[in-house]
Design a protein around this motif. Structure first.
Motif, PDB file in Angstrom:
ATOM      1  N   ALA A  13       0.827  -1.205   0.000  1.00  0.00           N
ATOM      2  CA  ALA A  13       0.000   0.000   0.000  1.00  0.00           C
ATOM      3  C   ALA A  13       0.863   1.258   0.000  1.00  0.00           C
ATOM      4  CB  ALA A  13      -0.931  -0.006   1.215  1.00  0.00           C
ATOM      5  N   GLY A  14       1.972   1.216   0.750  1.00  0.00           N
ATOM      6  CA  GLY A  14       2.896   2.353   0.764  1.00  0.00           C
ATOM      7  C   GLY A  14       3.494   2.613  -0.603  1.00  0.00           C
ATOM      8  N   THR A  15       3.772   1.559  -1.354  1.00  0.00           N
ATOM      9  CA  THR A  15       4.268   1.723  -2.720  1.00  0.00           C
ATOM     10  C   THR A  15       3.229   2.429  -3.576  1.00  0.00           C
ATOM     11  OG1 THR A  15       5.697  -0.223  -2.604  1.00  0.00           O
ATOM     12  CG2 THR A  15       4.998   0.486  -4.788  1.00  0.00           C
ATOM     13  N   CYS A  16       1.954   2.043  -3.444  1.00  0.00           N
ATOM     14  CA  CYS A  16       0.888   2.718  -4.192  1.00  0.00           C
ATOM     15  C   CYS A  16       0.868   4.206  -3.859  1.00  0.00           C
ATOM     16  CB  CYS A  16      -0.462   2.090  -3.880  1.00  0.00           C
ATOM     17  SG  CYS A  16      -0.690   0.420  -4.523  1.00  0.00           S
ATOM     18  N   ARG A  17       0.989   4.532  -2.585  1.00  0.00           N
ATOM     19  CA  ARG A  17       0.956   5.944  -2.191  1.00  0.00           C
ATOM     20  C   ARG A  17       2.142   6.701  -2.769  1.00  0.00           C
ATOM     21  NH1 ARG A  17      -0.841   3.447   2.707  1.00  0.00           N
ATOM     22  NH2 ARG A  17       1.246   3.572   3.636  1.00  0.00           N
ATOM     23  N   ARG A  18       3.313   6.094  -2.742  1.00  0.00           N
ATOM     24  CA  ARG A  18       4.494   6.764  -3.297  1.00  0.00           C
ATOM     25  C   ARG A  18       4.363   6.996  -4.792  1.00  0.00           C
ATOM     26  NH1 ARG A  18       7.112   3.454   0.434  1.00  0.00           N
ATOM     27  NH2 ARG A  18       7.456   1.830  -1.135  1.00  0.00           N
TER      28      ARG A  18
END
Length: 447
Positions: A352-357
């Motif tokens: 999910a953090g990758t999606c946000r980045r």
């Protein structure tokens, strides 16, 4: 290799290349099998698809091998010797008359990720393994995810002779027919210390992403499945010569069982349960003969492990009473059983953090279908990325995901693996306790 960071460059998948690979695999289908793709488990066509995957991985300089279960693995080396592997991939077999995306989308995304790493000269501390699993679909033998079940230690040599297809061929004989030794499949088992994390990309096979306009799903939970064969034995007799009140009609009893199963899954006690009769075989199968025997193949799925098994047991119990009332006999056989799996929260948050980045909108959601990720989570912390399915349709020739949608999912996958590489890489001698922490999370949340 030079080091590429997520902040420096975004890896961007090529939609046209992904589509071309999908079409290459879709062309590998049984001649005369009807619309869509038919490429069943442990057949020459499945092996041909694995060879296409292997050839491309070798062209990128990866080390490629096929294990004793028929899974094909390609490894890109890491920069730090001795680290466990990151992994991604899915399967290449299909159900009869399938679409071109189920499983295959995850394999072509893995292939594209490998190509992007090569093209951009990406460095990663951990080795990365790209995997095409064998025999994920249960259409031929009744058991799903056989290749991944074997590597997870959930299926062994002793289980293979008991699984038969519609022609009576055992899974053991099917393995032999495509060049594998069923006695050796335990050699394919993965060891936890050899793996750091695994992420599978897959089409959603549902309509949540499309209906909400969300491009990416991050999976938190995978449903379990209990599969049962119900055999109804009546009495074959002439349709014209046998009065209605003297019949022991296996087909009529089977029809009532189908409606019983639908009713059980729809009642208020089973919110979230899905129960399906996907196949019925009648004997002797003549229009002028009352059916003497009917086989019903039942699939019960749920996110609640206890409810899943209790529902299957309730169906058998109530079907038994129904058959007694109708003067026919019922025999039940469990074909396969897999528990629901909660995927590790820390890995889900990393994806999910990758999606946000990347500035990509995402939604956390469960999976109603079974996946190889469900099995390998027994061995390695596992996550899943979903891309949309048009109209939520899967296991059908009209199954479809846009090339741009798959490309965006591949962007997320390629970057998520690099984020995991950084998260799990050893730093200042603290790598052992760091990895132990995450593996402890896996043990707490696994099946």
């Amino acid at each position: 290799m030079s080091t590429l960071t997520l902040e420096a460059t975004r890896l961007t998948a090529d939609p046209a290349r992904l589509q071309a690979r999908l079409e290459t695999f879709a062309a590998l289908s049984e001649p005369g099998s009807g619309p869509g793709v038919t490429r069943l488990a442990y057949t020459p066509l499945e092996r041909e698809a694995h060879a296409v995957f292997a050839d491309e991985m070798r062209s990128l300089g990866l080390t490629v091998w096929t294990d004793a279960a028929g899974n094909t693995i390609a490894e890109r080396g890491g920069t730090v010797p001795g680290l466990p592997a990151l992994g991604t991939g899915s399967h290449l077999d299909s159900v009869p008359n399938a679409g071109a995306y189920d499983g295959i989308a995850g394999v072509v995304a893995a292939m594209e990720t490998a190509r992007l790493y090569d093209q951009h000269d990406v460095a990663h501390a951990h080795p990365v393994r790209f995997i095409a699993f064998a025999a994920e679909e249960g259409a031929r033998f009744g058991q799903a995810c056989t290749g991944s079940r074997i590597v997870a230690g959930l299926t062994g040599p002793e289980d293979l002779a008991a699984k038969r297809d519609a022609h009576g061929t055992t899974m053991a004989d099917a393995l032999r027919a495509v060049g594998f030794s069923p006695e050796e499949v335990a050699e394919a088992r993965w060891q936890p210390e050899e793996w750091a994390a695994f992420v599978e990309l897959h089409i959603e096979q549902g309509s949540v992403l499309e209906s909400t306009g969300t491009p990416i799903g991050v999976v938190d939970l995978i449903s379990g499945s209990t599969r049962v064969l119900l055999e109804v034995a009546g009495r074959a007799s002439h349709t014209g010569g046998t009065p209605m009140h003297l019949r022991a009609d296996a087909m009529a009893a089977a029809a009532e069982i189908v409606l019983l199963i639908e009713s059980v899954a729809n009642d208020s006690r089973h919110h979230g349960t899905r129960a399906t009769v996907g196949r019925m075989d009648a004997t002797p199968g003549s229009i002028t003969t009352i059916a003497g025997k009917v086989e019903l193949y039942v699939d019960v799925r749920d996110v609640d492990s206890d409810r899943q098994r209790l529902t299957a047991a309730e169906i058998v119990e109530r079907a038994q009473a129904l058959c007694v009332r109708r003067g026919v006999r019922l025999t039940a056989h469990t074909l396969a059983d897999a528990s629901p799996v909660i995927l590790p929260g820390w890995l889900r948050e990393s994806v999910a953090g990758t999606c946000r980045r990347l500035g990509v909108d995402y939604r956390v959601l469960p999976s109603g279908a079974s996946h190889d990720a469900q099995m390998v989570n027994r061995v390695v912390p596992t996550g899943m990325v979903f891309v949309p399915s048009r109209d939520g349709i899967s296991h059908s020739p009209v199954e479809w995901t846009g090339a741009d949608e798959l490309a965006l999912g591949t962007d997320v996958l390629a970057s998520a693996l690099l984020a995991l590489d950084r998260l799990l890489a050893p730093t200042r001698g603290q790598d052992d306790c760091h990895r132990d922490h995450h593996h402890g999370d896996r043990k707490e949340t696994g099946a």
